[in-house]
Design an enzyme around this catalytic site. Structure first.
Site, short mmCIF file in Angstrom:
data_model
loop_
_atom_site.label_atom_id
_atom_site.label_comp_id
_atom_site.label_asym_id
_atom_site.label_seq_id
_atom_site.Cartn_x
_atom_site.Cartn_y
_atom_site.Cartn_z
N THR A 119 37.83 -42.57 -47.31
CA THR A 119 36.65 -43.06 -48.02
C THR A 119 35.55 -42.02 -47.81
O THR A 119 35.63 -41.20 -46.90
CB THR A 119 36.17 -44.41 -47.46
OG1 THR A 119 36.10 -44.29 -46.03
CG2 THR A 119 37.08 -45.54 -47.83
N GLU A 151 37.45 -39.80 -68.82
CA GLU A 151 38.87 -39.81 -68.44
C GLU A 151 39.44 -38.39 -68.48
O GLU A 151 39.17 -37.64 -69.41
CB GLU A 151 39.68 -40.70 -69.39
CG GLU A 151 39.47 -42.16 -69.18
CD GLU A 151 38.48 -42.73 -70.16
OE1 GLU A 151 37.56 -42.00 -70.57
OE2 GLU A 151 38.65 -43.91 -70.53
N LYS A 202 31.83 -43.59 -44.97
CA LYS A 202 31.74 -43.94 -43.56
C LYS A 202 31.09 -42.77 -42.81
O LYS A 202 29.93 -42.47 -43.06
CB LYS A 202 33.14 -44.29 -43.03
CG LYS A 202 33.76 -45.51 -43.74
CD LYS A 202 35.06 -45.92 -43.12
CE LYS A 202 35.59 -47.21 -43.73
NZ LYS A 202 36.58 -46.99 -44.78
N TYR A 204 31.76 -41.89 -70.01
CA TYR A 204 33.22 -41.98 -69.83
C TYR A 204 33.81 -40.59 -69.74
O TYR A 204 33.50 -39.73 -70.58
CB TYR A 204 33.85 -42.71 -71.02
CG TYR A 204 34.28 -44.11 -70.69
CD1 TYR A 204 35.13 -44.36 -69.62
CD2 TYR A 204 33.86 -45.20 -71.46
CE1 TYR A 204 35.52 -45.65 -69.30
CE2 TYR A 204 34.25 -46.49 -71.15
CZ TYR A 204 35.09 -46.70 -70.06
OH TYR A 204 35.48 -47.98 -69.76
N ASP A 247 45.42 -40.98 -43.15
CA ASP A 247 44.33 -41.75 -43.72
C ASP A 247 43.15 -41.59 -42.75
O ASP A 247 43.11 -42.26 -41.71
CB ASP A 247 44.74 -43.22 -43.86
CG ASP A 247 43.60 -44.08 -44.39
OD1 ASP A 247 42.44 -43.62 -44.41
OD2 ASP A 247 43.87 -45.24 -44.79
N ARG A 259 29.74 -45.02 -51.71
CA ARG A 259 30.95 -45.84 -51.58
C ARG A 259 32.02 -45.30 -52.51
O ARG A 259 31.84 -45.25 -53.71
CB ARG A 259 30.57 -47.27 -51.98
CG ARG A 259 31.54 -48.33 -51.59
CD ARG A 259 30.79 -49.62 -51.34
NE ARG A 259 30.06 -49.48 -50.10
CZ ARG A 259 30.57 -49.69 -48.89
NH1 ARG A 259 31.82 -50.07 -48.74
NH2 ARG A 259 29.84 -49.53 -47.81
N1 DSN Z 1 36.48 -52.20 -44.09
C1 DSN Z 1 36.78 -50.93 -43.49
C2 DSN Z 1 36.48 -50.90 -42.05
O1 DSN Z 1 35.54 -51.55 -41.66
O2 DSN Z 1 37.15 -50.24 -41.28
C3 DSN Z 1 38.16 -50.47 -43.72
O3 DSN Z 1 38.59 -50.82 -44.95
#
Ligand code: DSN
Length: 422
Positions: free
Chosen positions: A228, A56, A231, A54, A201, A237
């Site tokens: 994120t 925080e 990707k 933990y 974003d 993730r």
């Molecule tokens: N699920 C993601 C995508 O495939 O673009 C976005 O949240």
């Protein structure tokens, strides 16, 4: 050591599911543009001992003891993130892209304030205020769209007109199903006129920005980027928020991530982010990102030659949206299912000016980050696109589907998922 030695001994059901997923990823072609294969180094960090801890707070300012090593990994992740995105501040604790966006909204706005973002049906994202999301009950979301769905050009005049009328606190650039570059300069000019923050974003294109093959919104004066990490950035993730230079914004974001909307950070994932960012700083990552774009262009060529309509007329990034219903008379769902049968995974997707429904739309969305990680180049990308078109045009012909399946198998064997990425 067998990677799953202990699971195998203790939990046969989970062990079998993991083996099944390994086999699925090994023997199929992944074209979902938001997915990728991480290195074994990233997987080791994500499965590491830091899951026990933990932490925080933030490095040097934690609420619990025993932070000698968590501080090391979080500081490394922050420093590397800043380096990759030309940012002065980074928060690497968001659990995902949605959590990053929620924290960003609460950091920069008061309930009832307005966000001007891209329409979902034109490529925006659920977390940009879709009516079904909780965040939509807290803030007011207004929209801009493409001016021409065949070129992908954003309607910047409309964007400006809506901004002048609605006085948004945030002008949000970014998307999950849009295949062109944005004119970040125009966003910044309009935001200045109305006194709004500029947020991008960049979840889908984070790796491509980090590698320098797509434009970096910070070079045009954007305030904040959310993303994120799993990707095109090819990490674990998770989510992240980076701030160009404003310390007041950075402090608000830190306070909103914790304790505002999250509890203890996932330190094992933060360690994996640090490892992935270290990989993204290598010259080989730039080569990878360049190839992602070349492969998408190779696929674009085949679809256009086959007279299949691509939204925005094609792609400047890693993804493509094809109107399979308009061009071939088969629905996005049918296309997704028949391609699954031959070992090619992608997703059905709504298209701009959709005439069908979200669960049964006209389009498919596909992209090149994962297949490029396997080492495939333009020849294989074009080959894959040809196999897709052949399958879509012969969706009821079992013989042709069997031939395609065998060709997909040959490609998978020739391009195994790599363990090392640097
Ligand atoms: N699920 C993601 C995508 O495939 O673009 C976005 O949240």
């Amino acid at each position: 050591m067998n990677e799953y030695e202990y699971i195998r001994e203790q939990d046969e059901a989970v062990y079998q599911a993991l083996l099944g997923e390994e086999e699925r990823e090994r023997t199929g072609i992944e074209l979902i543009p938001s997915e990728n294969y991480v290195s074994m180094a990233v997987r080791e960090a994500a499965g590491s001992i830091l899951t026990n801890k933990y932490s925080e707070g933030y490095p040097g300012k934690r609420y619990y003891g025993g932070q000698q090593f968590t501080d090391v990994v979080e500081t490394l992740a922050i420093e590397r993130a800043c380096d990759l995105f030309k940012a002065k501040f980074a928060n690497v604790q968001p659990l995902g892209g949605a959590a990053a966006n929620v924290a960003m909204y609460f950091a920069l706005m008061e309930p009832g304030d307005t966000v001007l973002g891209m329409d979902l049906s034109h490529g925006g994202h659920l977390t940009h205020g879709h009516p079904t999301t909780s965040i939509n009950k807290v803030f007011n979301f207004v929209r801009y769209k493409m001016k021409d769905v065949n070129t992908g050009e954003i309607d910047y005049e409309e964007l400006r007109a809506v901004a002048l009328k609605e006085k948004p606190k945030i002008i949000l650039a970014g998307f999950s199903a849009y295949s062109r570059e944005l004119d970040y300069q125009k966003f910044v000019e309009i935001a200045k006129e109305v006194g709004a923050y500029t947020v991008a974003d960049v979840a889908h294109i984070a790796g491509l920005i980090a590698a320098g093959v797509l434009k970096n919104p910070f070079d045009y004066g954007f305030d904040v980027m959310t993303m994120t990490t799993h990707k095109s950035l090819r990490g674990p993730r998770g989510g992240m928020i980076v701030v160009r230079e404003d310390e007041t914004i950075a402090k608000k974001i830190n306070k909103t991530v914790f304790p505002g909307v999250q509890g203890g950070p996932h330190m094992h994932i933060i360690a994996a982010k640090a490892v992935a960012f270290g990989e993204a700083m290598q010259p080989s990552f730039k080569t990878y990102a360049e190839q992602v774009l070349k492969n998408a262009k190779a696929m674009e060529g085949v679809f256009l030659e086959s007279d299949i309509r691509l939204l925005a007329g094609g792609t400047d990034n890693h993804l493509l949206l094809a109107d399979v219903f308009g061009s071939l008379g088969i629905t996005g769902q049918e296309a997704e299912s028949v391609l699954d049968e031959v070992g090619i995974t992608l997703n059905k997707n709504m298209i701009a000016e959709e005439t069908r429904s979200a669960l049964d739309p006209s389009g498919i969305r596909f992209g090149t980050p994962a297949m490029t990680t396997r080492g495939m180049k333009e020849t294989e990308a074009a080959k894959l696109a040809e196999l897709m078109v052949r399958t879509l045009k012969n969706k009821d012909d079992d013989k042709i589907k069997e031939i395609v399946k065998q060709e997909v198998k040959v490609l998978c064997e020739a391009f195994p998922v790599p363990a090392k990425l640097v």
